[in-house]
Write a protein that holds these residues in place. Structure first.
Motif, PDB file in Angstrom:
ATOM      1  N   TYR A 240       0.843  -1.196   0.000  1.00 40.33           N
ATOM      2  CA  TYR A 240       0.000   0.000   0.000  1.00 40.33           C
ATOM      3  C   TYR A 240       0.877   1.246   0.000  1.00 40.33           C
ATOM      4  CZ  TYR A 240      -2.734   3.611   2.434  1.00 40.33           C
ATOM      5  OH  TYR A 240      -3.316   4.802   2.834  1.00 40.33           O
ATOM      6  N   GLY A 241       0.614   2.157  -0.941  1.00 45.99           N
ATOM      7  CA  GLY A 241       1.450   3.343  -1.087  1.00 45.99           C
ATOM      8  C   GLY A 241       1.510   4.215   0.149  1.00 45.99           C
ATOM      9  N   GLY A 242       0.399   4.287   0.886  1.00 39.83           N
ATOM     10  CA  GLY A 242       0.371   5.120   2.076  1.00 39.83           C
ATOM     11  C   GLY A 242       1.329   4.647   3.155  1.00 39.83           C
ATOM     12  N   ILE A 243       1.453   3.321   3.331  1.00 34.57           N
ATOM     13  CA  ILE A 243       2.362   2.818   4.364  1.00 34.57           C
ATOM     14  C   ILE A 243       3.808   3.000   3.922  1.00 34.57           C
ATOM     15  CG2 ILE A 243       2.449   0.401   3.597  1.00 34.57           C
ATOM     16  CD1 ILE A 243       2.281   1.633   7.235  1.00 34.57           C
ATOM     17  N   SER A 244       4.089   2.810   2.637  1.00 38.69           N
ATOM     18  CA  SER A 244       5.451   3.000   2.133  1.00 38.69           C
ATOM     19  C   SER A 244       5.888   4.457   2.286  1.00 38.69           C
ATOM     20  CB  SER A 244       5.527   2.591   0.659  1.00 38.69           C
ATOM     21  OG  SER A 244       5.086   1.268   0.465  1.00 38.69           O
TER      22      SER A 244
END
Length: 269
Positions: free
Chosen positions: A36-40
């Motif tokens: 997930y882009g948000g966690i990265s």
């Protein structure tokens, strides 16, 4: 894997003066074939945050999602301070997996200064705070795994692949499991959970991927609890040739604008 465990690992390694932070994230944060882009973006931000004086807060964060990041596989985060001025510090963060740069962010941190310029935000969302929210349904092989870490409640627009004619999306969001101490890193991870606005216009599942994400934080933030809902309103500015340009405003439970988000999304349909 709770987000606090991941953020704490970044903090501990950064405070130990390790040149490269090493992490692995479980499949509970997967979004299709990548994390997930948000966690990265949140983890890279936290590494940059540790390299900057705490008096300076994040004003803007620009992130490019360059390649997929595999779950349950180690990657490294490196940070470079480009310039540290009296008022503003510019920092770059890179996430590398299998010797390939998968994500790159640049953040601007700045102190608060006395100013004769004061223009308040007057834009309000006018949505009732959720009492009986209509949560995003779980659809096997369609709903990404990372959504299980959040509550997502829609007020306007449609869920992906429901054949809607509109392209705006309004609603509320929060963590399902409350963070111990809500920070800017948590807010970054939270804001990106909404599906691209244009996916609701399609009638069948298709691939879509955020190419670039620009996030601006509006300070000062009021006290935020991990159980608070945040209001979200996204608008599609333009979409053509397989790309969509969207922008969103995010408010806290007090009705204060806390962030402005802009994305370029590749849509393979």
């Amino acid at each position: 894997m709770h987000i606090d465990k991941l953020l704490d690992s970044v903090k501990q390694q950064a405070q130990s003066n390790i040149n490269e932070i090493t992490l692995s994230v479980s499949s509970s944060w997967e979004q299709g074939r990548t994390l997930y882009g948000g966690i990265s973006a949140s983890l890279v931000y936290q590494a940059m945050r540790e390299a900057v004086n705490s008096e300076k807060v994040m004003r803007s964060l620009s992130t490019n999602f360059i390649g997929p990041i595999q779950a349950n596989s180690e990657f490294t985060i490196s940070v470079e301070v480009l310039r540290e001025g009296k008022n503003v510090t510019q920092v770059v963060g890179r996430l590398v997996q299998d010797n390939k740069v998968a994500l790159m962010s640049q953040a601007s941190f700045g102190i608060a200064r006395e100013s004769k310029v004061n223009v308040p935000n007057n834009l309000q969302h006018n949505m009732d705070y959720p009492q009986k929210p209509k949560l995003m349904p779980h659809i096997p092989k369609v709903t990404p795994k990372f959504i299980g870490n959040f509550n997502l409640a829609k007020n306007k627009g449609g869920w992906p692949f429901t054949g809607k004619k509109e392209s705006d999306l309004h609603g509320w969001m929060r963590f399902k499991e409350q963070p111990d101490d809500f920070s800017d890193a948590h807010l970054i991870a939270l804001i990106d959970i909404w599906p691209p606005t244009v996916l609701q216009m399609l009638r069948w599942p298709t691939m879509a991927s955020t190419m670039s994400w620009n996030l601006e934080f509006i300070h000062p933030h009021q006290k935020i609890s991990g159980s608070d809902w945040f209001a979200y309103q996204a608008h599609t500015r333009q979409a053509a040739d397989g790309y969509a340009h969207t922008e969103a405003n995010i408010w806290d439970k007090h009705g204060s604008l806390v962030a402005i988000s802009r994305q370029v999304v590749a849509v393979f349909a």
